[in-house]
Design an enzyme around this catalytic site. Structure first.
Site, PDB file in Angstrom:
ATOM      1  CE  LYS A 141      -4.136  -1.881   0.227  1.00  0.00           C
ATOM      2  NZ  LYS A 141      -5.182  -1.634  -0.785  1.00  0.00           N
ATOM      3  CG  ASP A 165      -3.902  -0.768  -4.029  1.00  0.00           C
ATOM      4  OD1 ASP A 165      -4.246   0.216  -4.716  1.00  0.00           O
ATOM      5  OD2 ASP A 165      -4.715  -1.466  -3.393  1.00  0.00           O
ATOM      6  CD  GLU A 169      -5.257  -2.850  -6.802  1.00  0.00           C
ATOM      7  OE1 GLU A 169      -6.434  -2.935  -6.430  1.00  0.00           O
ATOM      8  OE2 GLU A 169      -4.344  -3.554  -6.314  1.00  0.00           O
TER       9      GLU A 169
END
Length: 443
Positions: free
Chosen positions: A242, A269, A297
């Site tokens: 993340k 992401d 992403e």
């Protein structure tokens, strides 16, 4: 040859068309391993009467060839009569806070659903709640789930397809997509239990296993390196990182993980956290480190279509990196826009974004458009994530699988269900989902 233990009971409009087969009734069709084979003869009434099914146990063995029976046919031919429908809060603590660019989660606060049919078959569902990602909070989700359950309790018997259409009307669009997904899961699971078919077979039977990545949330470089080492020892080969809150801090985390865990593959992401220039800068810095993510992403805000296309083009052409649309893809219109504009290479399918039926429609259109597929989730227990896993295994069409969040919970409220062996989930040959909750524990 017809099974003497099989009966399809044709009853009045308030009853339930159900099956009482022998445990060994269902088998794979030798000409199509991705289907369910009913070695019996069928006679179908008109669809105006919901296409009810009948089997005559006295019919000659040679009366008809075996009929393959999959999920799409089930939508038209299986009649559902709900006896009970309930929802309760599903609160589960996390091992550690889960921080992404757009939110921070201290505890899972989802909604569990239990639906029992008139034949006694029970189905389970879960509506995942993730602040600033799903449209619903737990209070709203509980209220809408109660509304849907009240409808199901008073609803006359309908075909599976008709009942799911009614649920879509009560819980429309993205606003109630997570609750809709939970209700759909429970209904479909109850039906799969009725016909004694595992969900992974119902969705195609391509496989009964999947291999997932595992997520490292936004943490310090030291903590990220520790988690990377831990997960690698447990058998995870792909780490999903993340990022998107602070570009320089993100690079430090990536450097720390690269030093401690050079063999792993990376998915980045950003959860909409970067602007397009920052997203390209991250790729440039990673390239200087000799790191090529397998996927990037949602690098930019969901509505920044120009930025998404810009990042995707540079990532694809200059660095050989695929870009996935997650928050940007919440409808069929979004799929068409992404495909026509070549704005991303991959679509991330999440049941909580569009519901189960919506997800199946998106998958079909994305595949036809030549887009690759990823399947993910919110922060979910093995109830919702197991359903998504069954779907992924059964369809067998996902390039990226991100179904790891039950591994981030400090408790597992789900009993039985799929087996976990490191990064691999194995779905057993048992009816329906295979997992369940102790309902009274949620009261």
């Amino acid at each position: 040859m017809d099974s003497p233990s099989l009966r399809f009971h044709l009853k009045n409009s308030k009853s339930h068309t159900f099956i009482t087969p022998s445990p060994t009734l269902f088998a794979n069709n030798s000409n199509n391993s991705n289907s369910i084979n009913f070695p019996t003869s069928f006679a179908k009434k008109s669809r105006a009467l919901f296409s009810k099914m009948m089997v005559s146990s006295s019919a000659p063995a040679t009366a008809a060839a075996p009929i393959t029976f999959g999920f799409k046919n089930l939508m038209e031919t299986f009649t559902v009569d709900v006896h009970r429908a309930e929802n309760r809060p599903l609160n589960v603590p996390l091992i550690a806070p889960f921080t992404i660019a757009s939110s921070r989660l201290e505890m899972v606060e989802n909604v569990a659903l239990r639906i029992e049919l008139s034949n006694g078959s029970v189905g389970w569902g879960e509506a995942p709640i993730l602040p600033f990602v799903t449209a619903e909070d737990q209070k709203t989700a509980m209220a809408k789930a109660s509304e849907a359950c009240a409808f199901l309790r008073r609803c006359p018997s309908l075909t599976l397809g008709s009942m799911l259409e009614e649920i879509a009307a009560i819980l429309p669009g993205h606003e109630f997509a997570s609750v809709r997904a939970g209700v759909e899961m429970a209904i479909i699971d109850a039906v799969a239990n009725s016909i004694r078919v595992p969900l992974w077979r119902l969705f195609g039977g391509a496989s009964n296993t999947i291999t997932t990545d595992i997520t490292i949330p936004i943490v310090s470089p030291t903590e990220a390196a520790k988690l990377a080492s831990k997960y690698y020892k447990e058998g995870f080969k792909t780490l999903k990182l993340k990022v998107g809150k602070n570009l320089n801090a993100d690079i430090e985390v990536l450097q720390a993980i690269r030093v401690s865990h050079p063999e792993c593959q990376f998915i980045l992401d950003a959860n909409e956290g970067y602007n397009s220039e920052e997203a390209v800068e991250v790729l440039e810095k990673l390239n200087e480190m000799g790191v090529t993510p397998v996927l990037f992403e949602q690098p930019v805000h969901r509505d920044d279509w120009d930025g998404l296309g810009y990042v995707s083009n540079i990532a694809r052409e200059k660095y050989g990196v695929s870009v996935a649309a997650d928050e940007s893809c919440r409808s069929l219109a979004d799929v068409y826009k992404i495909a026509e504009g070549n704005l991303a290479d991959v679509i991330n399918i999440k049941l909580a974004k569009v519901g189960v039926i919506g997800a199946l429609n998106l998958i079909e259109k994305a595949k036809a458009a030549g887009l690759d597929l990823m399947i993910g989730g919110m922060v979910e227990t093995r109830l919702a994530m197991g359903f998504a896993g069954h779907l992924a295994a059964g369809l067998g069409c996902f390039r990226f699988i991100d179904l790891d969040t039950p591994l981030l919970l400090s408790e597992d409220p789900v009993h039985e269900g799929y087996e976990v062996q490191g990064a691999t989930y194995k779905f057993r040959n048992v009816k329906g989902h295979g997992g369940f909750l102790h309902w009274d524990n949620l009261a």
